[in-house]
Design a protein around this motif. Sequence first.
Motif, PDB file in Angstrom:
ATOM      1  N   GLN A  14       0.829  -1.206   0.000  1.00 31.31           N
ATOM      2  CA  GLN A  14       0.000   0.000   0.000  1.00 31.31           C
ATOM      3  C   GLN A  14       0.866   1.259   0.000  1.00 31.31           C
ATOM      4  O   GLN A  14       0.536   2.238  -0.675  1.00 31.31           O
ATOM      5  CB  GLN A  14      -0.966  -0.014   1.182  1.00 31.31           C
ATOM      6  CG  GLN A  14      -2.036  -1.071   1.021  1.00 31.31           C
ATOM      7  CD  GLN A  14      -2.982  -1.137   2.200  1.00 31.31           C
ATOM      8  OE1 GLN A  14      -2.620  -0.813   3.325  1.00 31.31           O
ATOM      9  NE2 GLN A  14      -4.202  -1.560   1.937  1.00 31.31           N
ATOM     10  N   GLU A  15       1.957   1.238   0.738  1.00 27.61           N
ATOM     11  CA  GLU A  15       2.861   2.386   0.767  1.00 27.61           C
ATOM     12  C   GLU A  15       3.446   2.640  -0.623  1.00 27.61           C
ATOM     13  O   GLU A  15       3.456   3.781  -1.101  1.00 27.61           O
ATOM     14  CB  GLU A  15       3.980   2.150   1.781  1.00 27.61           C
ATOM     15  CG  GLU A  15       4.998   3.278   1.838  1.00 27.61           C
ATOM     16  CD  GLU A  15       6.105   3.002   2.837  1.00 27.61           C
ATOM     17  OE1 GLU A  15       6.699   3.985   3.306  1.00 27.61           O
ATOM     18  OE2 GLU A  15       6.379   1.825   3.151  1.00 27.61           O
ATOM     19  N   TYR A  18       0.836   4.071  -2.903  1.00 22.93           N
ATOM     20  CA  TYR A  18       0.595   5.478  -2.572  1.00 22.93           C
ATOM     21  C   TYR A  18       1.688   6.370  -3.164  1.00 22.93           C
ATOM     22  O   TYR A  18       1.397   7.397  -3.790  1.00 22.93           O
ATOM     23  CB  TYR A  18       0.523   5.649  -1.048  1.00 22.93           C
ATOM     24  CG  TYR A  18       0.565   7.085  -0.589  1.00 22.93           C
ATOM     25  CD1 TYR A  18      -0.507   7.943  -0.823  1.00 22.93           C
ATOM     26  CD2 TYR A  18       1.683   7.594   0.063  1.00 22.93           C
ATOM     27  CE1 TYR A  18      -0.468   9.263  -0.406  1.00 22.93           C
ATOM     28  CE2 TYR A  18       1.737   8.901   0.488  1.00 22.93           C
ATOM     29  CZ  TYR A  18       0.660   9.742   0.244  1.00 22.93           C
ATOM     30  OH  TYR A  18       0.703  11.044   0.648  1.00 22.93           O
ATOM     31  N   CYS A  22       1.240   9.295  -6.040  1.00 18.15           N
ATOM     32  CA  CYS A  22       1.713  10.677  -5.837  1.00 18.15           C
ATOM     33  C   CYS A  22       2.631  11.097  -6.977  1.00 18.15           C
ATOM     34  O   CYS A  22       2.506  12.204  -7.510  1.00 18.15           O
ATOM     35  CB  CYS A  22       2.445  10.802  -4.496  1.00 18.15           C
ATOM     36  SG  CYS A  22       1.343  10.745  -3.065  1.00 18.15           S
ATOM     37  N   PRO A  29       4.775  12.647  -1.642  1.00 13.01           N
ATOM     38  CA  PRO A  29       4.017  11.889  -0.643  1.00 13.01           C
ATOM     39  C   PRO A  29       3.984  12.638   0.687  1.00 13.01           C
ATOM     40  O   PRO A  29       4.988  13.221   1.100  1.00 13.01           O
ATOM     41  CB  PRO A  29       4.796  10.578  -0.500  1.00 13.01           C
ATOM     42  CG  PRO A  29       5.661  10.503  -1.714  1.00 13.01           C
ATOM     43  CD  PRO A  29       5.918  11.910  -2.149  1.00 13.01           C
ATOM     44  N   GLY A  30       2.851  12.641   1.336  1.00 17.88           N
ATOM     45  CA  GLY A  30       2.706  13.326   2.617  1.00 17.88           C
ATOM     46  C   GLY A  30       3.412  12.569   3.736  1.00 17.88           C
ATOM     47  O   GLY A  30       3.291  11.347   3.834  1.00 17.88           O
ATOM     48  N   ASP A  32       2.796  12.532   6.919  1.00 13.80           N
ATOM     49  CA  ASP A  32       1.845  11.886   7.830  1.00 13.80           C
ATOM     50  C   ASP A  32       1.364  10.554   7.267  1.00 13.80           C
ATOM     51  O   ASP A  32       1.243   9.565   7.997  1.00 13.80           O
ATOM     52  CB  ASP A  32       0.640  12.798   8.102  1.00 13.80           C
ATOM     53  CG  ASP A  32       0.990  13.984   8.977  1.00 13.80           C
ATOM     54  OD1 ASP A  32       2.037  13.942   9.655  1.00 13.80           O
ATOM     55  OD2 ASP A  32       0.211  14.962   8.978  1.00 13.80           O
ATOM     56  N   ASP A  33       1.093  10.530   5.968  1.00 17.34           N
ATOM     57  CA  ASP A  33       0.651   9.289   5.334  1.00 17.34           C
ATOM     58  C   ASP A  33       1.758   8.236   5.385  1.00 17.34           C
ATOM     59  O   ASP A  33       1.501   7.069   5.694  1.00 17.34           O
ATOM     60  CB  ASP A  33       0.238   9.542   3.887  1.00 17.34           C
ATOM     61  CG  ASP A  33      -1.018  10.397   3.786  1.00 17.34           C
ATOM     62  OD1 ASP A  33      -1.909  10.248   4.643  1.00 17.34           O
ATOM     63  OD2 ASP A  33      -1.102  11.214   2.851  1.00 17.34           O
ATOM     64  N   LEU A  34       2.982   8.629   5.101  1.00 20.96           N
ATOM     65  CA  LEU A  34       4.098   7.693   5.143  1.00 20.96           C
ATOM     66  C   LEU A  34       4.311   7.151   6.558  1.00 20.96           C
ATOM     67  O   LEU A  34       4.644   5.970   6.733  1.00 20.96           O
ATOM     68  CB  LEU A  34       5.378   8.353   4.629  1.00 20.96           C
ATOM     69  CG  LEU A  34       5.375   8.695   3.134  1.00 20.96           C
ATOM     70  CD1 LEU A  34       6.646   9.460   2.764  1.00 20.96           C
ATOM     71  CD2 LEU A  34       5.231   7.440   2.279  1.00 20.96           C
ATOM     72  N   ILE A  36       2.007   6.592   8.740  1.00 22.67           N
ATOM     73  CA  ILE A  36       0.969   5.584   8.997  1.00 22.67           C
ATOM     74  C   ILE A  36       1.457   4.220   8.518  1.00 22.67           C
ATOM     75  O   ILE A  36       1.323   3.213   9.224  1.00 22.67           O
ATOM     76  CB  ILE A  36      -0.368   5.975   8.325  1.00 22.67           C
ATOM     77  CG1 ILE A  36      -0.980   7.166   9.036  1.00 22.67           C
ATOM     78  CG2 ILE A  36      -1.333   4.783   8.294  1.00 22.67           C
ATOM     79  CD1 ILE A  36      -2.187   7.764   8.340  1.00 22.67           C
ATOM     80  N   PHE A  37       2.046   4.183   7.338  1.00 24.47           N
ATOM     81  CA  PHE A  37       2.550   2.912   6.808  1.00 24.47           C
ATOM     82  C   PHE A  37       3.669   2.358   7.682  1.00 24.47           C
ATOM     83  O   PHE A  37       3.728   1.170   7.955  1.00 24.47           O
ATOM     84  CB  PHE A  37       3.033   3.073   5.365  1.00 24.47           C
ATOM     85  CG  PHE A  37       1.945   3.481   4.416  1.00 24.47           C
ATOM     86  CD1 PHE A  37       0.819   2.689   4.228  1.00 24.47           C
ATOM     87  CD2 PHE A  37       2.035   4.667   3.708  1.00 24.47           C
ATOM     88  CE1 PHE A  37      -0.188   3.061   3.347  1.00 24.47           C
ATOM     89  CE2 PHE A  37       1.031   5.053   2.815  1.00 24.47           C
ATOM     90  CZ  PHE A  37      -0.080   4.247   2.649  1.00 24.47           C
TER      91      PHE A  37
END
Length: 185
Positions: A14-15, A18, A22, A29-30, A32-34, A36-37
Motif C-alpha cells: 500500500q505504501e 501510494y 503521488c 508523498p505526505g 503523515d501518510d508515510l 501511517i505505513f
Amino acid sequence: MTKINSSPERHTFQEQSYIKRCKEEGKEPGEDDLNIFKSQRVQDQERMTDPAWQKNNMEYDLRSSKEMCDKVKESDNYAQNLYAAMCNMTWQSREFWQEMKGEVWSASWRHAGGIVADMQGKGDYIDWYCSGIGNKESGYGLDLYEPTPDPAGRDYVPEGQVTEEIELDLNRLGWRPVPWNDDED
C-alpha cells in the motif's frame, strides 16, 4: 525465544502504491501518510513479542511453526491452499478451554495473504489476495497468475476451501475448522 517468520516486504504494497500515485500526480508523498505505513510495521513487530497476542492465536502458531513455514516456502500451491483455508473460515483452538468458551480465530483475505507472505519470508498480502479466483485454464487471482506445477499434485483452490492436507496440518498444530457463521457479524 521462538522464531517468528516475517517478510521484509510486509506492509509495503500500500505504501508503494501510494508513492506511485503521488508521483503520477506530480505530488510529494505526505509525511503523515508515510508515517501511517511505517507505524503498521512497528505495531506488527511489537505485537509479535506480546505473550497475550501469542496465546490462542493461529497466526502466531503458523508463523512460528518451522514445519508449516518450510512447506509454505517449498510450494506456492501449498501456500495458496493455506491462504484459501484462512479465508471465509473460522478456526478454533483444540485447547480445551477455548473450545468450551467457543472462541474462534479468523482473518480477512488481506490478513491471510500477509500471514502467508510472512511465512514465506517474502512479499506482501497482495501476492496471495484473491488467488483462488479463476481457474487452471485462464489463470488465478487478480493478475491471472499461472502457478508452476506442484510435485505433490496440489492445485490452487477457491477462498474458503480447506484441503484435506491443510486440515490435517492445522489439526497437528492444534486448530480445527469451524464454518463461517454469517449470523455472528
